[in-house]
Each structure stands twice: as structure tokens, then as C-alpha cells.
Write an enzyme that holds these catalytic residues in place. Structure first.
Site, PDB file in Angstrom:
ATOM      1  N   ASN A 124       0.832  -1.195   0.000  1.00  0.00           N
ATOM      2  CA  ASN A 124       0.000   0.000   0.000  1.00  0.00           C
ATOM      3  C   ASN A 124       0.873   1.253   0.000  1.00  0.00           C
ATOM      4  O   ASN A 124       1.959   1.278   0.591  1.00  0.00           O
ATOM      5  CB  ASN A 124      -1.036   0.008   1.139  1.00  0.00           C
ATOM      6  CG  ASN A 124      -0.513  -0.347   2.497  1.00  0.00           C
ATOM      7  OD1 ASN A 124       0.580  -0.912   2.628  1.00  0.00           O
ATOM      8  ND2 ASN A 124      -1.269  -0.047   3.523  1.00  0.00           N
ATOM      9  N   GLU A 184      -2.950  -4.833  -3.104  1.00  0.00           N
ATOM     10  CA  GLU A 184      -3.445  -5.700  -4.186  1.00  0.00           C
ATOM     11  C   GLU A 184      -3.396  -4.967  -5.521  1.00  0.00           C
ATOM     12  O   GLU A 184      -3.074  -5.540  -6.564  1.00  0.00           O
ATOM     13  CB  GLU A 184      -4.892  -6.132  -3.907  1.00  0.00           C
ATOM     14  CG  GLU A 184      -5.077  -6.976  -2.667  1.00  0.00           C
ATOM     15  CD  GLU A 184      -5.350  -6.138  -1.427  1.00  0.00           C
ATOM     16  OE1 GLU A 184      -4.800  -5.022  -1.294  1.00  0.00           O
ATOM     17  OE2 GLU A 184      -6.116  -6.611  -0.578  1.00  0.00           O
TER      18      GLU A 184
HETATM   19  N1  THU Z   1      -5.231  -1.794   2.578  1.00  0.00           N
HETATM   20  C1  THU Z   1      -4.652  -2.549   1.594  1.00  0.00           C
HETATM   21  O1  THU Z   1      -3.566  -2.245   1.094  1.00  0.00           O
HETATM   22  N2  THU Z   1      -5.334  -3.650   1.174  1.00  0.00           N
HETATM   23  C2  THU Z   1      -6.517  -4.068   1.678  1.00  0.00           C
HETATM   24  O2  THU Z   1      -7.118  -4.977   1.159  1.00  0.00           O
HETATM   25  C3  THU Z   1      -7.052  -3.429   2.883  1.00  0.00           C
HETATM   26  C4  THU Z   1      -6.508  -2.080   3.168  1.00  0.00           C
HETATM   27  C5  THU Z   1      -4.514  -0.595   3.030  1.00  0.00           C
HETATM   28  C6  THU Z   1      -5.128   0.698   2.597  1.00  0.00           C
HETATM   29  C7  THU Z   1      -4.562   1.657   3.638  1.00  0.00           C
HETATM   30  O3  THU Z   1      -3.280   2.088   3.207  1.00  0.00           O
HETATM   31  C8  THU Z   1      -4.385   0.803   4.876  1.00  0.00           C
HETATM   32  O4  THU Z   1      -4.456  -0.539   4.435  1.00  0.00           O
HETATM   33  C9  THU Z   1      -5.432   1.047   5.939  1.00  0.00           C
HETATM   34  O5  THU Z   1      -6.698   0.962   5.400  1.00  0.00           O
END
Ligand code: THU
Length: 155
Positions: free
Chosen positions: A56, A69
Site C-alpha cells: 500500500n 493488491e
Molecule cells: N489496505 C490494503 O492495502 N489492502 C486491503 O485490502 C485493505 C486495506 C490498506 C489501505 C490503507 O493504506 C491501509 O491498508 C489502511 O486501510
């Protein structure tokens, strides 16, 4: 939710499951998460047997942050992959870090309903789902392929 927390080896070999966890964990370590402090890593296995990863990447303009993802899918497409055969997401905390709604749709673009989606913490694979369980009755490329006219309904 699937009855068992173990993804059956006939669906995805145990070594591949562990390989995906290893890759996703490395990606998680690269996450840019100054706001949530919630690093997530993802690894996708494509139709060529290659693994692509993402983390992320947050932004001072909060809604512009991207999920792990999403990054992994971009890497896959860039490398020529067009089908996701397995995906693993790794995140911390007690609750399972399942793909968010938007990422479910993004995965769906490249996946069949029986795609195994594995959810892990840094140590273990904790649970697995199928794409169909996470996004039932989904809208996908097939819906568009069924229309015959570019600007109108199928006739
Ligand atoms: N996040 C992801 O990268 N993938 C997911 O499926 C759930 C949430 C990230 C987004 C944000 O940077 C952090 O987790 C908190 O929501």
C-alpha cells in the site's frame, strides 16, 4: 468463509503458498503508510507461474492512497500477466486482512470464481476464500462481452 483455514494443496501447492507468503511479506516491508501505520503486502501468481507483489502507498490526500493488491495487479499486467491464479494478502492485527471491496473488483477482472485468496499475518496463512465467496454475483469482463453493439444493449 471456507470451512477450513488450510487452502487444499490440490488447489495451490503448499510450497507455492509459502512462496507467496514470503514475497508478500517482503512487499509489506516496503509499504508507505505514514498515516495509517498499517502496512499491507500482496503477492499474485499469474498464468505463467510468476509472482508479482505490491504494497500500500498512502498519500497526504488520503483518498488517493492505493492498496497492496492494486500495486501487485499493476506489476502483473506490466510484466505481461493477464490471469491471476492465486493471491495472498498479508497484514497485521487480530482481524483478517481481507481485500477491500474495491480490490475485490480489481482482482475479479483477472480471476475466475474459484481463485484462491489467501489471508496471512507475518508468520502464517490464516485463512483462505474463493473469489466467488468474496465477491458473489459479480460483474466482470464477460458481462461486457455479451453486448453486441458498442453503445447499446445486446439485440
Ligand atoms: N489496505 C490494503 O492495502 N489492502 C486491503 O485490502 C485493505 C486495506 C490498506 C489501505 C490503507 O493504506 C491501509 O491498508 C489502511 O486501510
Amino acid at each position: 468463509m471456507s470451512d477450513t483455514s488450510d487452502c487444499p494443496p490440490e488447489l495451490l501447492a503448499e510450497e507455492l503458498q509459502q512462496e507467496l507468503l514470503k514475497f508478500a511479506r517482503v512487499a509489506q516491508g516496503q509499504a508507505y503508510v505514514p498515516y495509517s501505520k498499517f502496512p499491507v503486502g500482496a503477492a499474485v501468481l499469474d498464468e505463467h507461474g510468476k509472482i508479482h507483489t505490491g504494497c500500500n502507498v498512502e498519500n497526504a490526500s488520503y483518498p488517493l492512497g492505493t492498496c497492496a493488491e492494486s500495486g501487485a495487479l499493476s506489476a502483473m499486467v506490466l510484466a505481461g500477466g493477464r490471469q491471476v491464479r492465486a493471491v495472498l494478502v498479508v497484514g497485521d492485527g487480530e482481524a483478517l486482512v481481507t481485500p477491500c471491496g474495491g480490490c475485490r473488483q480489481k482482482l475479479r477482472e483477472f480471476a475466475a470464481a474459484d481463485l484462491p485468496v489467501l489471508v496471512a499475518d507475518r508468520q502464517h496463512i490464516r485463512h483462505w476464500f474463493t473469489m466467488g465467496e468474496l465477491l458473489p454475483s459479480s460483474f466482470g469482463p464477460d458481462n461486457l462481452a455479451m453486448t453486441r453493439e458498442p453503445n447499446g444493449p445486446a439485440g
